[in-house]
Design an enzyme around this catalytic site. Structure first.
Site, mmCIF file in Angstrom:
data_model
loop_
_atom_site.group_PDB
_atom_site.id
_atom_site.type_symbol
_atom_site.label_atom_id
_atom_site.label_comp_id
_atom_site.label_asym_id
_atom_site.label_seq_id
_atom_site.Cartn_x
_atom_site.Cartn_y
_atom_site.Cartn_z
ATOM 1 N N VAL A 1 0.774 -1.353 0.043
ATOM 2 C CA VAL A 1 0.002 -0.048 0.031
ATOM 3 C C VAL A 1 0.745 1.404 0.125
ATOM 4 O O VAL A 1 0.510 2.214 -0.597
ATOM 5 C CB VAL A 1 -1.313 -0.054 1.257
ATOM 6 C CG1 VAL A 1 -0.222 -0.093 2.686
ATOM 7 C CG2 VAL A 1 -1.880 1.248 0.984
ATOM 8 N N VAL A 2 2.006 1.316 0.773
ATOM 9 C CA VAL A 2 2.871 2.662 0.783
ATOM 10 C C VAL A 2 3.521 2.649 -0.702
ATOM 11 O O VAL A 2 3.647 4.017 -1.046
ATOM 12 C CB VAL A 2 4.005 2.311 1.811
ATOM 13 C CG1 VAL A 2 4.785 3.603 1.849
ATOM 14 C CG2 VAL A 2 3.178 2.340 3.370
ATOM 15 N N PRO B 1 8.166 -8.889 -5.578
ATOM 16 C CA PRO B 1 7.273 -10.346 -6.133
ATOM 17 C C PRO B 1 5.733 -10.018 -5.905
ATOM 18 O O PRO B 1 5.559 -9.133 -5.096
ATOM 19 C CB PRO B 1 7.732 -11.146 -4.966
ATOM 20 C CG PRO B 1 8.047 -10.617 -3.639
ATOM 21 C CD PRO B 1 8.586 -9.004 -4.215
ATOM 22 N N ASP C 1 8.529 5.432 6.419
ATOM 23 C CA ASP C 1 8.505 5.261 7.970
ATOM 24 C C ASP C 1 9.842 5.316 8.789
ATOM 25 O O ASP C 1 9.921 5.053 10.096
ATOM 26 C CB ASP C 1 7.678 3.863 8.404
ATOM 27 C CG ASP C 1 6.235 4.162 7.843
ATOM 28 O OD1 ASP C 1 5.775 5.367 7.725
ATOM 29 O OD2 ASP C 1 5.648 2.988 7.494
#
Length: 307
Positions: free
Chosen positions: A49-50, A70, A140
């Site tokens: 998602v990031v 992958p 992050d």
């Protein structure tokens, strides 16, 4: 008596006063830049998602992105790979990234971004980039980031970045939403309008620097201030731009809305700017409704003997 003003060198007192007006330097900020990445090679490591959020902004910047991850990928990443409109911008290597052992070398890219759960591999990638002097963003982990994404807002040519220096991404998004709520809905029309006027002016006064360049900058600044953000949308009219340049720039004068032929009165312009070019029917409908309600109220009060 001569009205000539003779310029005097600044006195010691004036110099000290000027120094007091200089803003203080507060270290620790990021240098906010708008990078032009069209057709530039970018390495994106990760497929979740990031990574999908990173990919969205990279595609909008027209970069060419190599994704190493992958499958299965996040649905939005797979969609962009399959979509003929965006697939030419993407090269997908369907495998894990191997760090120093990988055949793909970070030195071959202008920017590198990692969005993976493997902290050791992220750190290794950061070290590789620092060795090769390639800017890197590790999702992050602020200390391993040479740049941040921040909360972004785009309306046509207008882009706004809200950065918290990696401290509070959610607070940045909340501030972005506050700005979005107060922006005029058609702000992009005003920006396109002033851009068109600036482009026309540069054709008449080409070049960089020098006296002509300074005159051009000053004239554009004063013209923008005179018209204001609301009315700049009218610069999208080619004939109006020509009239402003003919009457204004060629004589080095600042031409305002009231100085043009066929322009409405100041009062009409104020109504126009409040209602907005696109939503005038809604505005006039609301005005008519207000008049009707007021008239009905007056009639009721008259019958009750209160007026």
């Amino acid at each position: 008596m001569s009205s000539e003003v003779i310029a005097k060198p600044p006195s010691r007192d004036a110099s000290e006063k000027e120094q007091e007006s200089y803003p203080p330097i507060v270290p620790g900020a990021s240098l906010l830049l708008a990078l032009r990445l069209a057709n530039r090679p970018i390495l994106l490591i990760g497929g979740g998602v990031v990574a999908s959020q990173r990919l969205y902004f990279l595609l909008e910047s027209s970069a060419h992105i190599t994704i190493i991850s992958p499958g299965p990928l996040h649905p939005s990443i797979q969609y962009r790979i399959d979509d003929p409109a965006t697939s030419p911008q993407i090269t997908w290597l369907n495998r894990p990234y191997l760090g120093r052992q990988d055949e793909v070398k970070v030195k071959d890219y202008d920017l590198v971004m990692t969005a993976i759960d493997d902290n050791d591999l992220s750190k290794e990638t950061c070290e590789l980039c620092r060795e090769e002097k390639v800017m890197v963003n590790v999702a992050d982990i602020p200390p391993q980031c040479d740049f941040y994404f921040g909360a972004q807002l785009r309306k046509g040519p207008l882009q706004i970045l809200i950065s918290t220096g990696g401290l509070g991404p959610r607070s940045g998004a909340m501030i972005r939403d506050l700005i979005l709520r107060v922006l005029p809905s058609d702000i992009e029309d005003s920006i396109k309008g002033i851009g068109a006027l600036r482009a026309d002016l540069r054709k008449r006064a080409p070049g960089v620097g020098g006296q002509l360049g300074q005159e051009r900058m000053d004239w554009m600044k004063d013209t923008s201030d005179t018209w204001g953000l609301d009315l700049m949308r009218r610069f999208n009219d080619e004939e109006l731009r020509k009239e402003i340049l003919d009457k204004g720039w060629e004589s080095r004068k600042i031409i305002g809305p009231n100085d043009l032929s066929g322009v409405a009165s100041t009062w009409t312009q104020r109504i126009w700017s409040m209602v907005g070019q696109r939503d005038w029917t809604v505005g006039m409908g609301g005005f008519g409704l207000g008049v009707a309600v007021t008239s009905l109220g007056v009639m009721i009060l008259q019958r009750q003997g209160r007026l």
